[in-house]
Design a protein around this motif. Structure first.
Motif, PDB file in Angstrom:
ATOM      1  N   TYR A   1       0.830  -1.204   0.000  1.00 36.84           N
ATOM      2  CA  TYR A   1       0.000   0.000   0.000  1.00 36.84           C
ATOM      3  C   TYR A   1       0.870   1.261   0.000  1.00 36.84           C
ATOM      4  CZ  TYR A   1      -3.267   3.587   1.576  1.00 36.84           C
ATOM      5  OH  TYR A   1      -4.011   4.736   1.692  1.00 36.84           O
ATOM      6  N   THR A   2       1.929   1.251   0.774  1.00 37.88           N
ATOM      7  CA  THR A   2       2.833   2.399   0.814  1.00 37.88           C
ATOM      8  C   THR A   2       3.433   2.664  -0.552  1.00 37.88           C
ATOM      9  OG1 THR A   2       3.369   1.981   3.130  1.00 37.88           O
ATOM     10  CG2 THR A   2       4.925   3.330   1.888  1.00 37.88           C
ATOM     11  N   ASP A   3       3.858   1.615  -1.234  1.00 34.65           N
ATOM     12  CA  ASP A   3       4.428   1.780  -2.570  1.00 34.65           C
ATOM     13  C   ASP A   3       3.391   2.266  -3.576  1.00 34.65           C
ATOM     14  OD1 ASP A   3       6.899   1.073  -1.708  1.00 34.65           O
ATOM     15  OD2 ASP A   3       6.975  -0.881  -2.696  1.00 34.65           O
ATOM     16  N   VAL A   4       2.177   1.735  -3.498  1.00 31.83           N
ATOM     17  CA  VAL A   4       1.115   2.144  -4.416  1.00 31.83           C
ATOM     18  C   VAL A   4       0.782   3.620  -4.247  1.00 31.83           C
ATOM     19  CG1 VAL A   4      -1.381   1.906  -4.831  1.00 31.83           C
ATOM     20  CG2 VAL A   4       0.075  -0.115  -4.783  1.00 31.83           C
ATOM     21  N   MET A   5       0.903   4.124  -3.042  1.00 31.30           N
ATOM     22  CA  MET A   5       0.568   5.523  -2.768  1.00 31.30           C
ATOM     23  C   MET A   5       1.722   6.487  -3.023  1.00 31.30           C
ATOM     24  SD  MET A   5      -2.582   5.473  -2.016  1.00 31.30           S
ATOM     25  CE  MET A   5      -2.789   7.145  -1.420  1.00 31.30           C
ATOM     26  N   THR A   6       2.927   5.973  -3.203  1.00 32.67           N
ATOM     27  CA  THR A   6       4.083   6.868  -3.334  1.00 32.67           C
ATOM     28  C   THR A   6       4.954   6.532  -4.543  1.00 32.67           C
ATOM     29  OG1 THR A   6       5.332   5.470  -1.773  1.00 32.67           O
ATOM     30  CG2 THR A   6       4.152   7.375  -0.861  1.00 32.67           C
ATOM     31  N   ARG A   7       5.737   5.491  -4.438  1.00 28.89           N
ATOM     32  CA  ARG A   7       6.738   5.205  -5.462  1.00 28.89           C
ATOM     33  C   ARG A   7       6.129   4.791  -6.803  1.00 28.89           C
ATOM     34  NH1 ARG A   7      11.888   4.208  -4.274  1.00 28.89           N
ATOM     35  NH2 ARG A   7      11.971   2.398  -5.645  1.00 28.89           N
ATOM     36  N   LEU A   8       5.007   4.115  -6.767  1.00 33.80           N
ATOM     37  CA  LEU A   8       4.399   3.681  -8.020  1.00 33.80           C
ATOM     38  C   LEU A   8       3.991   4.867  -8.895  1.00 33.80           C
ATOM     39  CD1 LEU A   8       3.373   1.338  -9.829  1.00 33.80           C
ATOM     40  CD2 LEU A   8       1.194   1.514  -8.611  1.00 33.80           C
ATOM     41  N   PRO A   9       3.126   5.780  -8.424  1.00 33.38           N
ATOM     42  CA  PRO A   9       2.720   6.887  -9.299  1.00 33.38           C
ATOM     43  C   PRO A   9       3.796   7.943  -9.515  1.00 33.38           C
ATOM     44  CG  PRO A   9       1.714   7.127  -7.144  1.00 33.38           C
ATOM     45  CD  PRO A   9       2.400   5.804  -7.136  1.00 33.38           C
ATOM     46  N   GLU A  10       4.594   8.216  -8.494  1.00 34.40           N
ATOM     47  CA  GLU A  10       5.513   9.357  -8.576  1.00 34.40           C
ATOM     48  C   GLU A  10       6.929   8.984  -8.993  1.00 34.40           C
ATOM     49  OE1 GLU A  10       3.628  11.568  -8.655  1.00 34.40           O
ATOM     50  OE2 GLU A  10       2.010  11.100  -7.268  1.00 34.40           O
ATOM     51  N   HIS A  11       7.170   7.697  -9.213  1.00 29.51           N
ATOM     52  CA  HIS A  11       8.487   7.275  -9.686  1.00 29.51           C
ATOM     53  C   HIS A  11       8.357   6.375 -10.908  1.00 29.51           C
ATOM     54  CE1 HIS A  11      12.576   5.854  -9.797  1.00 29.51           C
ATOM     55  NE2 HIS A  11      12.181   4.619  -9.622  1.00 29.51           N
ATOM     56  N   LEU A  12       7.918   5.141 -10.700  1.00 27.54           N
ATOM     57  CA  LEU A  12       7.885   4.183 -11.797  1.00 27.54           C
ATOM     58  C   LEU A  12       6.987   4.634 -12.942  1.00 27.54           C
ATOM     59  CD1 LEU A  12       7.943   0.379 -11.638  1.00 27.54           C
ATOM     60  CD2 LEU A  12       6.121   1.456 -12.931  1.00 27.54           C
ATOM     61  N   LEU A  13       5.739   4.993 -12.648  1.00 25.99           N
ATOM     62  CA  LEU A  13       4.802   5.341 -13.719  1.00 25.99           C
ATOM     63  C   LEU A  13       5.149   6.667 -14.364  1.00 25.99           C
ATOM     64  CD1 LEU A  13       1.435   4.120 -12.183  1.00 25.99           C
ATOM     65  CD2 LEU A  13       2.989   2.947 -13.742  1.00 25.99           C
ATOM     66  N   MET A  14       5.699   7.599 -13.605  1.00 25.82           N
ATOM     67  CA  MET A  14       6.152   8.851 -14.181  1.00 25.82           C
ATOM     68  C   MET A  14       7.242   8.592 -15.216  1.00 25.82           C
ATOM     69  SD  MET A  14       8.796  11.232 -14.144  1.00 25.82           S
ATOM     70  CE  MET A  14       9.707  10.901 -12.652  1.00 25.82           C
ATOM     71  N   ILE A  15       8.187   7.724 -14.872  1.00 22.77           N
ATOM     72  CA  ILE A  15       9.281   7.409 -15.797  1.00 22.77           C
ATOM     73  C   ILE A  15       8.750   6.699 -17.038  1.00 22.77           C
ATOM     74  CG2 ILE A  15      11.287   5.899 -16.095  1.00 22.77           C
ATOM     75  CD1 ILE A  15      12.094   6.627 -13.232  1.00 22.77           C
ATOM     76  N   VAL A  16       7.892   5.714 -16.849  1.00 28.31           N
ATOM     77  CA  VAL A  16       7.361   4.973 -17.994  1.00 28.31           C
ATOM     78  C   VAL A  16       6.607   5.907 -18.930  1.00 28.31           C
ATOM     79  CG1 VAL A  16       5.715   3.192 -18.702  1.00 28.31           C
ATOM     80  CG2 VAL A  16       7.272   2.767 -16.784  1.00 28.31           C
ATOM     81  N   ASP A  17       5.793   6.791 -18.363  1.00 23.69           N
ATOM     82  CA  ASP A  17       5.054   7.734 -19.207  1.00 23.69           C
ATOM     83  C   ASP A  17       5.992   8.632 -19.995  1.00 23.69           C
ATOM     84  OD1 ASP A  17       2.462   9.400 -19.830  1.00 23.69           O
ATOM     85  OD2 ASP A  17       3.948  10.841 -19.112  1.00 23.69           O
ATOM     86  N   ARG A  18       6.964   9.265 -19.319  1.00 19.54           N
ATOM     87  CA  ARG A  18       7.823  10.236 -20.005  1.00 19.54           C
ATOM     88  C   ARG A  18       8.751   9.585 -21.033  1.00 19.54           C
ATOM     89  NH1 ARG A  18       5.294  11.992 -16.389  1.00 19.54           N
ATOM     90  NH2 ARG A  18       5.490  14.016 -15.404  1.00 19.54           N
TER      91      ARG A  18
END
Length: 644
Positions: A479-496
């Motif tokens: 849950y901690t990762d889903v709320m922080t690192r997932l949207p603001e790190h991994l998915l941000m990088i994949v999108d850009r």
């Protein structure tokens, strides 16, 4: 997939400004552009045509042109929603998923987002009510940024678009930087730019009378668990993944799959091949250093399913593309971004849409740290005085091997984390290889420390570890990762990194149906008997070669620790020791010099910290100092090694 931007202003919106903002994100949508300007509001879109290639131009309105929308993403249930809306009397002008949004808004208002299944960020203007509605998908696959002042409110898919607005000035946000160099991401609404914020995942933002208001419309809960047998859970998950991958393959243009050689992407590619009536296209990258190279495993999957396979070996001189990656990210890069950028580059000549395995680790417990945090509990059964004397001396005798997840790194991590308790332990474990609180004290000048040193970055994560959304330790970490690192790190990088090459990336594991089902699976079926991602691997057995299922996890990674001691040694020394961050009074020169000396001398592996500082420096020069990207590219190219 598209790029969106716009502005509400009491002074009116200028067409030229809107064109400049849209031009800054042209890479997100090279196929077309569109604008809507009416008094105080302006909306703009750059389109990457995926569905309804000929009549799907944005912005799109309702029947009487009182509701307008610009949209980025894909709505996977748009056909069923469209059918419902047609039965309700709505008239459609296109076949796009975008048009569903305006008509659904007429029916549901702000709550329309709760009926959308997909990845999205959109801005909708209601002319009658004079209000602007922004929304971001549940897990944050699509980005959305905002800036505001007394007389204006701007939004965009990327920060660089906002910076075209003269009302928005680029200034470093020291609080966000403080968190970034520890956590590799910036949780919450802040960004590295003072005054520029993110719309959080799973939220809407409603602007009325110049005042913005955020509303959370979705979040994962891990407390309600399935009451199924293990076999029944495996079968349900298998059916759900097949159904989800099928829905993600809807496209009017060619699509393919990223294939890293790991479980997550290999399972998605295999399910695609299982569904498809023709060979799918797969794309992989690797490196010469064999303890980092995953190409042999990717080839096993490609051979088994007879895919049309494409691959490339990345060389150390890829460091020359760092300025371009940082430009597209609007923040410092990450070694993971290397992989996505590189594989997207070889993908673009072949397809416009690509499916990947992003989110598999966060949904099904795939990271080593999940197991590591459980092991620590057993290590703590050893009396502390023994851990801090005998065991610490033994651990210190293990030399750094500079390889991925080396034994020395793991043992030092284990020892350090045994000093922490509960939620703080997991939060601290994420910053161990970067800059923990004490390491930042050594790096910062006294002035910066007085400004931000009172805040412990790990508290950004501890709040989620200690909430009531999950009970089991594994679920709380997820849950901690889903709320922080997932949207603001991994998915941000994949999108850009995919959008840098005008590619739409899709992530079936992040479909809300998969996410909610994964949250309902008992934690002991995700991490079982020391086996990470147990339940997903059980499903994958029907699709993957046995050799791949037995291998240890690696993921997209590069031998930066080796490169910083050899090929990239000169570059890092020259850039970090002449740092603008040092000249501006943020960092101590001696701290950087000592770190480089210890790393090159083989005493301590600082590659994660060196990477953070190198990228932060290049970002600062480009976005805060205002150096042209061409100048920064020259700076790096002059010092980068020549390809063999």
């Amino acid at each position: 997939m598209c790029g969106i931007c716009g502005k509400w202003s009491l002074q009116g919106v200028d067409q030229e400004l809107l064109s400049e903002m849209a031009g800054a994100i042209r890479h997100r949508g090279p196929d077309d552009e569109g604008f809507y300007i009416n008094g105080n509001i302006g909306l703009a879109n750059r389109r990457l045509s995926i569905l309804d290639l000929h009549t799907g131009k944005q912005p799109i309105s309702n029947e009487d042109s009182t509701v307008w929308v610009v949209f980025n993403g894909e709505i996977y249930n748009h056909r069923s929603l469209r059918d419902d809306l047609l039965r309700s009397g709505h008239q459609f002008k296109t076949q796009t998923d975008t048009e569903v949004i305006v008509h659904l808004y007429e029916e549901e208002g702000e709550r329309l987002v709760e009926k959308l299944s997909g990845m999205f960020a959109f801005a909708l203007w209601d002319e009658k009510r004079q209000r602007l509605l922004l929304a971001r998908d549940r897990l944050g696959q699509k980005p959305l940024y905002t800036a505001e002042g007394p007389h204006f409110f701007s939004f965009a898919s990327e920060v660089k678009s906002l910076l075209k607005d003269p009302d928005v000035r680029p200034r470093l946000n020291p609080r966000a930087m403080h968190n970034y160099i520890s956590l590799r991401c910036i949780p919450g609404t802040e960004t590295l730019f003072e005054g520029i914020k993110k719309v959080p995942a799973g939220h809407t933002l409603l602007l009325e009378n110049g005042r913005p208001a955020l509303r959370k419309y979705w979040e994962l809960r891990y407390t309600q668990k399935l009451k199924l047998s293990e076999r029944e859970t495996i079968e349900q998950l298998k059916r759900l993944l097949i159904e989800t991958v099928r829905s993600h393959m809807i496209s009017d243009v060619p699509l393919g799959a990223f294939l890293s050689g790991g479980i997550d992407s290999s399972a998605i590619a295999s399910i695609m091949a299982f569904i498809s009536d023709r060979p799918i296209k797969t794309f992989s990258i690797g490196v010469d250093e064999q303890d980092f190279n995953e190409l042999p495993y990717a080839r096993l999957v490609a051979k088994r399913w007879r895919t049309e396979h494409h691959e490339m070996v990345v060389k150390p001189n890829l460091i020359e593309v760092l300025p371009e990656m940082i430009y597209h990210l609007d923040e410092p890069s990450d070694p993971f971004a290397f992989g996505v950028y590189s594989v997207a580059k070889i993908t673009r000549p072949h397809v416009k849409v690509v499916l990947g395995g992003d989110g598999g680790d966060e949904m099904f417990a795939g990271y080593d740290r999940y197991l590591g945090n459980k092991i620590i509990a057993y290590y703590c059964l050893i009396p502390r005085f023994l851990r801090k004397t005998v065991f610490k001396q033994i651990i210190n005798h293990f030399p750094d091997s500079y390889s991925y997840n080396s034994l020395a790194q793991k043992l030092r991590w284990l020892d350090a984390m045994s000093e922490k308790q509960a939620g703080a332990r997991y939060a601290e474990s994420l910053s161990f290889l970067r800059f923990g609180h004490e390491a930042k004290r050594e790096l910062y000048t006294d002035e910066l420390w007085r400004e931000v040193g009172g805040a412990d970055s790990t508290e950004c994560l501890t709040q989620f570890m200690e909430c009531d959304n999950a009970r089991d330790l594994v679920d709380r970490m997820l849950y901690t990762d889903v709320m922080t690192r997932l949207p603001e790190h991994l998915l941000m990088i994949v999108d850009r990194m995919t959008m840098a090459h005008s590619i739409e990336g899709r992530s079936p594991y992040l479909d809300e149906r998969v996410a909610e089902f994964a949250a309902s699976i008992p934690a002991n079926l995700k991490l079982k008997g020391g086996k990470l991602k147990y339940i997903l691997k059980a499903v994958a057995r029907d699709f993957l070669p046995p050799e791949l299922l037995r291998r240890r996890k690696q993921g997209f990674s590069f031998p930066l620790a080796y490169w910083f001691r050899n090929e990239l040694k000169q570059l890092t020394e020259e850039i970090l020791l002449s740092s603008s961050m040092i000249d501006r009074g943020y960092f101590k020169r001696g701290a950087s010099a000592r770190m480089l000396e210890e790393h090159v001398g083989g005493r301590i592996d600082h590659n994660y910290r060196i990477w953070v500082l190198l990228n932060l420096e290049l970002w600062h020069r480009m976005f805060i100092e205002g150096e042209k990207i061409e100048r920064v590219q020259e700076l790096v190219a002059e010092r980068a090694p020549v390809a063999a």
